[in-house]
Design an enzyme around this catalytic site. Structure first.
Site, PDB file in Angstrom:
ATOM      1  N   ARG A   1       0.835  -1.205   0.000  1.00 52.50           N
ATOM      2  CA  ARG A   1       0.000   0.000   0.000  1.00 52.50           C
ATOM      3  C   ARG A   1       0.873   1.260   0.000  1.00 52.50           C
ATOM      4  O   ARG A   1       0.580   2.246  -0.664  1.00 52.50           O
ATOM      5  CB  ARG A   1      -0.899  -0.013   1.241  1.00 52.50           C
ATOM      6  CG  ARG A   1      -1.983   1.060   1.250  1.00 52.50           C
ATOM      7  CD  ARG A   1      -2.739   1.110   2.572  1.00 52.50           C
ATOM      8  NE  ARG A   1      -3.352  -0.148   2.934  1.00 52.50           N
ATOM      9  CZ  ARG A   1      -4.537  -0.568   2.497  1.00 52.50           C
ATOM     10  NH1 ARG A   1      -5.210   0.173   1.666  1.00 52.50           N
ATOM     11  NH2 ARG A   1      -5.023  -1.726   2.889  1.00 52.50           N
TER      12      ARG A   1
ATOM     13  N   LEU B   1      -5.598   4.866   0.873  1.00 54.53           N
ATOM     14  CA  LEU B   1      -4.183   5.205   0.692  1.00 54.53           C
ATOM     15  C   LEU B   1      -3.429   5.095   2.015  1.00 54.53           C
ATOM     16  O   LEU B   1      -3.999   5.225   3.096  1.00 54.53           O
ATOM     17  CB  LEU B   1      -4.062   6.626   0.139  1.00 54.53           C
ATOM     18  CG  LEU B   1      -4.627   6.800  -1.283  1.00 54.53           C
ATOM     19  CD1 LEU B   1      -4.709   8.281  -1.639  1.00 54.53           C
ATOM     20  CD2 LEU B   1      -3.778   6.047  -2.300  1.00 54.53           C
TER      21      LEU B   1
ATOM     22  N   ASN C   1     -12.651  14.145  -0.119  1.00 53.12           N
ATOM     23  CA  ASN C   1     -13.336  12.881  -0.373  1.00 53.12           C
ATOM     24  C   ASN C   1     -14.832  13.127  -0.296  1.00 53.12           C
ATOM     25  O   ASN C   1     -15.292  14.039   0.390  1.00 53.12           O
ATOM     26  CB  ASN C   1     -12.915  11.840   0.675  1.00 53.12           C
ATOM     27  CG  ASN C   1     -13.524  10.486   0.386  1.00 53.12           C
ATOM     28  OD1 ASN C   1     -13.557  10.042  -0.767  1.00 53.12           O
ATOM     29  ND2 ASN C   1     -14.027   9.818   1.406  1.00 53.12           N
TER      30      ASN C   1
ATOM     31  N   HIS D   1     -18.313  10.955   0.622  1.00 50.44           N
ATOM     32  CA  HIS D   1     -18.740   9.686   1.230  1.00 50.44           C
ATOM     33  C   HIS D   1     -20.273   9.628   1.200  1.00 50.44           C
ATOM     34  O   HIS D   1     -20.931  10.581   1.634  1.00 50.44           O
ATOM     35  CB  HIS D   1     -18.230   9.614   2.672  1.00 50.44           C
ATOM     36  CG  HIS D   1     -18.583   8.331   3.341  1.00 50.44           C
ATOM     37  ND1 HIS D   1     -17.994   7.135   3.010  1.00 50.44           N
ATOM     38  CD2 HIS D   1     -19.506   8.041   4.296  1.00 50.44           C
ATOM     39  CE1 HIS D   1     -18.511   6.172   3.743  1.00 50.44           C
ATOM     40  NE2 HIS D   1     -19.437   6.687   4.529  1.00 50.44           N
TER      41      HIS D   1
ATOM     42  N   ASP E   1     -12.656   8.096   6.442  1.00 48.57           N
ATOM     43  CA  ASP E   1     -13.947   8.795   6.533  1.00 48.57           C
ATOM     44  C   ASP E   1     -13.998   9.715   7.761  1.00 48.57           C
ATOM     45  O   ASP E   1     -14.966   9.706   8.529  1.00 48.57           O
ATOM     46  CB  ASP E   1     -15.110   7.782   6.528  1.00 48.57           C
ATOM     47  CG  ASP E   1     -15.152   7.007   5.218  1.00 48.57           C
ATOM     48  OD1 ASP E   1     -14.738   7.551   4.193  1.00 48.57           O
ATOM     49  OD2 ASP E   1     -15.584   5.840   5.229  1.00 48.57           O
TER      50      ASP E   1
HETATM   51  C1  GRF Z   1     -20.238   7.989  -4.922  1.00 48.85           C
HETATM   52  O1  GRF Z   1     -21.455   7.606  -4.330  1.00 48.85           O
HETATM   53  C2  GRF Z   1     -19.271   8.452  -3.851  1.00 48.85           C
HETATM   54  O2  GRF Z   1     -19.894   9.020  -2.730  1.00 48.85           O
HETATM   55  C3  GRF Z   1     -18.616   7.170  -3.454  1.00 48.85           C
HETATM   56  O3  GRF Z   1     -18.442   6.477  -4.671  1.00 48.85           O
HETATM   57  C4  GRF Z   1     -19.495   6.827  -5.569  1.00 48.85           C
HETATM   58  C5  GRF Z   1     -18.865   7.164  -6.900  1.00 48.85           C
HETATM   59  O4  GRF Z   1     -19.816   7.174  -7.928  1.00 48.85           O
HETATM   60  N1  GRF Z   1     -17.393   7.424  -2.718  1.00 48.85           N
HETATM   61  P1  GRF Z   1     -19.397   7.271  -9.482  1.00 48.85           P
HETATM   62  O5  GRF Z   1     -18.400   6.188  -9.763  1.00 48.85           O
HETATM   63  O6  GRF Z   1     -18.796   8.620  -9.695  1.00 48.85           O
HETATM   64  O7  GRF Z   1     -20.685   7.110 -10.252  1.00 48.85           O
END
Ligand code: GRF
Length: 200
Positions: A61, A89, A103, A105, A145
């Site tokens: 990693r 990561l 990020n 989430h 997260d």
């Molecule tokens: C989203 O729901 C985001 O919150 C999560 O991954 C998904 C990505 O969606 N982390 P896409 O691949 O851009 O359609």
């Protein structure tokens, strides 16, 4: 940075945001979307670092992360937006890459952290514990997260008729509005990431 279907990336491209590079960790639709839009791409294959499905932590990693970090630095990038980037990561990213990493989430952090956020929210709804879930854009840190530096959150109601797919798609509809708007606010100085980090 993306690993999935790339619909959030597509919303950023359609918004006209200045995207220097799309970096992916596996072959995915997001890569094709970037190529078709004429955006520069980098495919850093995590399998080259020993990653295998269900391999746990038994892979390099750190080496993968260092390659990601030096690629970002050599491109002169100062802001990274993870949009469905599915590799956790190594913490060296936060020392090696001097800019901010965002990020998104698909839940209202601090609720439902981790890979199964949508399924976990649906299960909690069925147990009568929540009536809604949503999405969170936050500054990424070495804590997965991390909810300390939330930039924006949007709630999404859960319905009796929902399954994981319908609920996730409704969350993504919000995310496709929210993420480009937040990035634009950062570019225009409406959101100041350093101020958000000072608020801890
Ligand atoms: C989203 O729901 C985001 O919150 C999560 O991954 C998904 C990505 O969606 N982390 P896409 O691949 O851009 O359609």
């Amino acid at each position: 940075m993306a690993s999935c279907t790339g619909s959030l990336l597509e919303s950023m491209i359609e918004d006209g945001l200045p995207i220097s590079l799309v970096l992916v960790d596996k072959p995915c639709k997001a890569l094709g979307i970037a190529e078709q839009a004429g955006v520069s791409t980098e495919f850093i294959d995590r399998c080259d670092f020993g990653w295998r499905a269900k391999v746990g932590d038994d892979w390099d990693r750190e080496g993968f992360t260092q390659t990601v970090s030096s690629t970002l630095q050599s491109t002169g990038i100062d802001l990274v937006a993870m949009a469905g980037f599915m590799t956790v990561l190594h913490p060296v990213i936060f020392t090696g890459f001097p800019g901010h990493i965002l990020n998104i989430h698909p839940a209202l952090l601090p609720l439902f952290k981790g890979d199964h956020a949508v399924a976990d929210a649906l299960a909690a709804y069925k147990r009568g514990e929540v009536t809604e879930t949503g999405t969170t854009i936050h500054i990424a840190t070495e804590r997965l997260d991390d909810e300390r530096w939330i930039i924006r959150q949007v709630p999404v109601p859960i319905y009796d008729t929902d399954d994981k797919e319908t609920l996730h798609e409704r969350i993504k509809e919000e995310e496709r509005q929210l993420y480009p708007a937040v990035l634009r606010d950062i570019l225009n100085g409406v959101i100041n990431l350093s101020e958000i980090k000072e608020r801890s």
